[in-house]
Scaffold this active site. Sequence first.
Site, PDB file in Angstrom:
ATOM      1  N   SER A  33       0.821  -1.217   0.000  1.00 50.98           N
ATOM      2  CA  SER A  33       0.000   0.000   0.000  1.00 50.98           C
ATOM      3  C   SER A  33       0.851   1.262   0.000  1.00 50.98           C
ATOM      4  O   SER A  33       0.327   2.374  -0.010  1.00 50.98           O
ATOM      5  CB  SER A  33      -0.925   0.008   1.217  1.00 50.98           C
ATOM      6  OG  SER A  33      -0.174  -0.174   2.404  1.00 50.98           O
ATOM      7  N   ASN A 120      -2.012  -2.686  13.158  1.00 51.61           N
ATOM      8  CA  ASN A 120      -3.477  -2.554  13.152  1.00 51.61           C
ATOM      9  C   ASN A 120      -3.947  -1.326  13.929  1.00 51.61           C
ATOM     10  O   ASN A 120      -4.798  -0.564  13.453  1.00 51.61           O
ATOM     11  CB  ASN A 120      -4.126  -3.824  13.721  1.00 51.61           C
ATOM     12  CG  ASN A 120      -3.795  -5.042  12.892  1.00 51.61           C
ATOM     13  OD1 ASN A 120      -3.199  -4.917  11.817  1.00 51.61           O
ATOM     14  ND2 ASN A 120      -4.154  -6.213  13.375  1.00 51.61           N
ATOM     15  N   THR A 165     -41.050  26.391  -8.352  1.00 54.28           N
ATOM     16  CA  THR A 165     -41.322  25.015  -7.928  1.00 54.28           C
ATOM     17  C   THR A 165     -41.582  24.272  -9.241  1.00 54.28           C
ATOM     18  O   THR A 165     -42.123  24.856 -10.189  1.00 54.28           O
ATOM     19  CB  THR A 165     -42.558  24.893  -7.007  1.00 54.28           C
ATOM     20  OG1 THR A 165     -43.683  25.401  -7.707  1.00 54.28           O
ATOM     21  CG2 THR A 165     -42.382  25.665  -5.704  1.00 54.28           C
ATOM     22  N   HIS A 166     -41.147  23.028  -9.308  1.00 57.24           N
ATOM     23  CA  HIS A 166     -41.243  22.247 -10.561  1.00 57.24           C
ATOM     24  C   HIS A 166     -40.556  22.959 -11.734  1.00 57.24           C
ATOM     25  O   HIS A 166     -40.956  22.802 -12.881  1.00 57.24           O
ATOM     26  CB  HIS A 166     -42.697  21.958 -10.935  1.00 57.24           C
ATOM     27  CG  HIS A 166     -43.530  21.480  -9.793  1.00 57.24           C
ATOM     28  ND1 HIS A 166     -43.652  20.156  -9.461  1.00 57.24           N
ATOM     29  CD2 HIS A 166     -44.253  22.162  -8.861  1.00 57.24           C
ATOM     30  CE1 HIS A 166     -44.432  20.041  -8.391  1.00 57.24           C
ATOM     31  NE2 HIS A 166     -44.801  21.243  -7.998  1.00 57.24           N
ATOM     32  N   SER A 287     -15.138  26.046 -26.688  1.00 59.32           N
ATOM     33  CA  SER A 287     -15.336  24.807 -27.429  1.00 59.32           C
ATOM     34  C   SER A 287     -14.281  24.742 -28.518  1.00 59.32           C
ATOM     35  O   SER A 287     -13.886  25.770 -29.080  1.00 59.32           O
ATOM     36  CB  SER A 287     -16.728  24.815 -28.047  1.00 59.32           C
ATOM     37  OG  SER A 287     -16.761  23.983 -29.183  1.00 59.32           O
ATOM     38  N   LYS A 293     -18.814  29.572 -28.081  1.00 60.07           N
ATOM     39  CA  LYS A 293     -19.161  28.916 -26.818  1.00 60.07           C
ATOM     40  C   LYS A 293     -18.335  29.372 -25.620  1.00 60.07           C
ATOM     41  O   LYS A 293     -17.143  29.606 -25.724  1.00 60.07           O
ATOM     42  CB  LYS A 293     -19.001  27.393 -26.933  1.00 60.07           C
ATOM     43  CG  LYS A 293     -19.994  26.708 -27.810  1.00 60.07           C
ATOM     44  CD  LYS A 293     -21.414  26.650 -27.239  1.00 60.07           C
ATOM     45  CE  LYS A 293     -21.555  25.776 -26.022  1.00 60.07           C
ATOM     46  NZ  LYS A 293     -21.482  24.349 -26.319  1.00 60.07           N
ATOM     47  N   ASN A 295     -18.277  27.627 -21.916  1.00 63.67           N
ATOM     48  CA  ASN A 295     -18.900  26.540 -21.154  1.00 63.67           C
ATOM     49  C   ASN A 295     -18.618  26.654 -19.651  1.00 63.67           C
ATOM     50  O   ASN A 295     -17.485  26.903 -19.259  1.00 63.67           O
ATOM     51  CB  ASN A 295     -18.384  25.187 -21.653  1.00 63.67           C
ATOM     52  CG  ASN A 295     -18.731  24.971 -23.117  1.00 63.67           C
ATOM     53  OD1 ASN A 295     -19.764  25.433 -23.588  1.00 63.67           O
ATOM     54  ND2 ASN A 295     -17.854  24.285 -23.832  1.00 63.67           N
ATOM     55  N   GLU A 300     -20.081  22.346 -13.837  1.00 61.21           N
ATOM     56  CA  GLU A 300     -20.391  21.025 -14.409  1.00 61.21           C
ATOM     57  C   GLU A 300     -19.544  19.942 -13.747  1.00 61.21           C
ATOM     58  O   GLU A 300     -20.012  18.842 -13.453  1.00 61.21           O
ATOM     59  CB  GLU A 300     -20.134  21.016 -15.921  1.00 61.21           C
ATOM     60  CG  GLU A 300     -21.197  21.771 -16.709  1.00 61.21           C
ATOM     61  CD  GLU A 300     -20.871  21.849 -18.186  1.00 61.21           C
ATOM     62  OE1 GLU A 300     -21.686  21.393 -18.979  1.00 61.21           O
ATOM     63  OE2 GLU A 300     -19.791  22.362 -18.561  1.00 61.21           O
ATOM     64  N   GLN A 332      -7.233  -2.039   4.231  1.00 62.23           N
ATOM     65  CA  GLN A 332      -6.241  -1.255   3.491  1.00 62.23           C
ATOM     66  C   GLN A 332      -6.902  -0.495   2.332  1.00 62.23           C
ATOM     67  O   GLN A 332      -6.424   0.548   1.907  1.00 62.23           O
ATOM     68  CB  GLN A 332      -5.169  -2.201   2.960  1.00 62.23           C
ATOM     69  CG  GLN A 332      -4.023  -1.521   2.283  1.00 62.23           C
ATOM     70  CD  GLN A 332      -2.836  -2.459   2.150  1.00 62.23           C
ATOM     71  OE1 GLN A 332      -2.163  -2.759   3.128  1.00 62.23           O
ATOM     72  NE2 GLN A 332      -2.605  -2.941   0.956  1.00 62.23           N
ATOM     73  N   LYS A 335      -8.161   3.552   2.145  1.00 64.10           N
ATOM     74  CA  LYS A 335      -7.356   4.767   2.010  1.00 64.10           C
ATOM     75  C   LYS A 335      -7.614   5.548   0.739  1.00 64.10           C
ATOM     76  O   LYS A 335      -7.885   6.757   0.798  1.00 64.10           O
ATOM     77  CB  LYS A 335      -5.876   4.430   2.118  1.00 64.10           C
ATOM     78  CG  LYS A 335      -5.637   3.853   3.452  1.00 64.10           C
ATOM     79  CD  LYS A 335      -4.314   3.653   3.944  1.00 64.10           C
ATOM     80  CE  LYS A 335      -4.499   2.996   5.297  1.00 64.10           C
ATOM     81  NZ  LYS A 335      -5.418   1.803   5.310  1.00 64.10           N
TER      82      LYS A 335
END
Length: 468
Positions: A33, A120, A165-166, A287, A293, A295, A300, A332, A335
Amino acid sequence: MNKKQKNMKKITKKWSPRFSEPANNKVQRYTASVNFDKRLAIFDIEGSLAHAEMLKKQKIISAADLRLIKKGLNQVRKEIIAQKFKWSIEQEDVHLNIENRLTQIIGISGKKLHTGRSRNDQVATDMRLYLRDVVDNTIDQIKSLQKVTLSLADNHIMTIMPGLTHLQVAQPISFAHHLHAYCEMLERDKLRFQEARKRINVLPLGAAALAGTSYPIDRKFVAKLLKFESVMDNSLDAVSDRDFLIEFNANASLLMTHLSRWSEELIMWSSPFFEYVEISDSFCTGSSIMPQKKNPDVPELVRGKTGRVNGHLVNLLTLMKAQPLAYNKDNQEDKEPTFDVADTISDTLDIFREMVSKLTVFPENMEAAAIKGYSTATDLADYLVKKGMPFREAHGVVAKVVKFAINQKCDLSDFKLKDLQKFSKLILKDVFDSLDLKGSIESRKHIGATGFNSIKKALKKSRIKLSK
Ligand code: ARG
């Protein structure tokens, strides 16, 4: 020999004299590990220093041993920080790598460090020290985001937007009220992390492999040195409990869910269909094909990374569900998800805060959207109720008014009084106060409502909580 060939080099060393053959090469790579748990190194050293301090106090090791162990561990720490430390997969994990190097530096005293301890309880301690640190940073970062959100809200108490709403226009609200909703979510997130911290901050060390140890250790002393609130009361639980990681991940999932919902709104709000806000150029990309564009990549990705954090939560829950007591190597696998969750929420909170602080708001567009959607229809119904009409009846009357307005392609406030009076004789000149967006908001005066004074009070209350 290239890197790959080097890794494939035949292993000749046996794990210990108990073994008659060395580990299979693939097995070694599969079980090691160190490549990911090396980031626990400073916490591992901190834990070892406290353990050694206790061993000396209890006369389990000598003062001379302790002096050497301290000197050696400090040197190891320096090597790690300077990136000069040679991590070896043959030493399996962070604990054995450090212990091995310590013994190289100080000789036989290094071999005494692991007295009365097991990997441990050691790894459980490391993870708690690490996570305590992460949680403290997370709480600070949440507070910073709340601060920025409150400042933006302060500037937009009088900015009117349609409450939805909605995803349909419902009633006009103050933009500050909308922002304050996120501040409240963050407040709960913060409290959840503070609460989780209490359960992280309990010392497992001393549980040794699973049953405790026959050495006369002083666990409370170690807890004090490492600033743990108390010690875990059951050694089996101490080495096998990973609830604290799951709880942290669950809290992180909720935090990300809140930021994801907010991101979704920022994506919509910055689209040409809404144009409520503009996200600063430095948080967007273009883009490769469409030159026009811009973005909203950051929100996102926040939305996208929420899936990743939720995935880790399921990972950890599944990791634990069938484990018998006490420690199993399965653990283990706790992690990588935990580190990834910690990194993801830290980066997200940091970038989100900056994005919110650089947001440009277009109040006129928000207000125009509120006007368009008959958002004061409920206020007209309430007006009729106040004039004596039962609410259900008023609801029906206003529905007819809205239908008429839709056909006429006009807003409620565009009507002449005599047009409105065709729907009910109860309607008088003062009706226009209720059809106005500001009037609608202002009339909602109680605790928690969008009224300008209510929201001012709510922001003040949030600021007081933040200053504590
Ligand atoms: N690398 C191990 C882990 O992360 C440390 C504990 C190993 N204990 C053991 N008994 N093999 O869980």
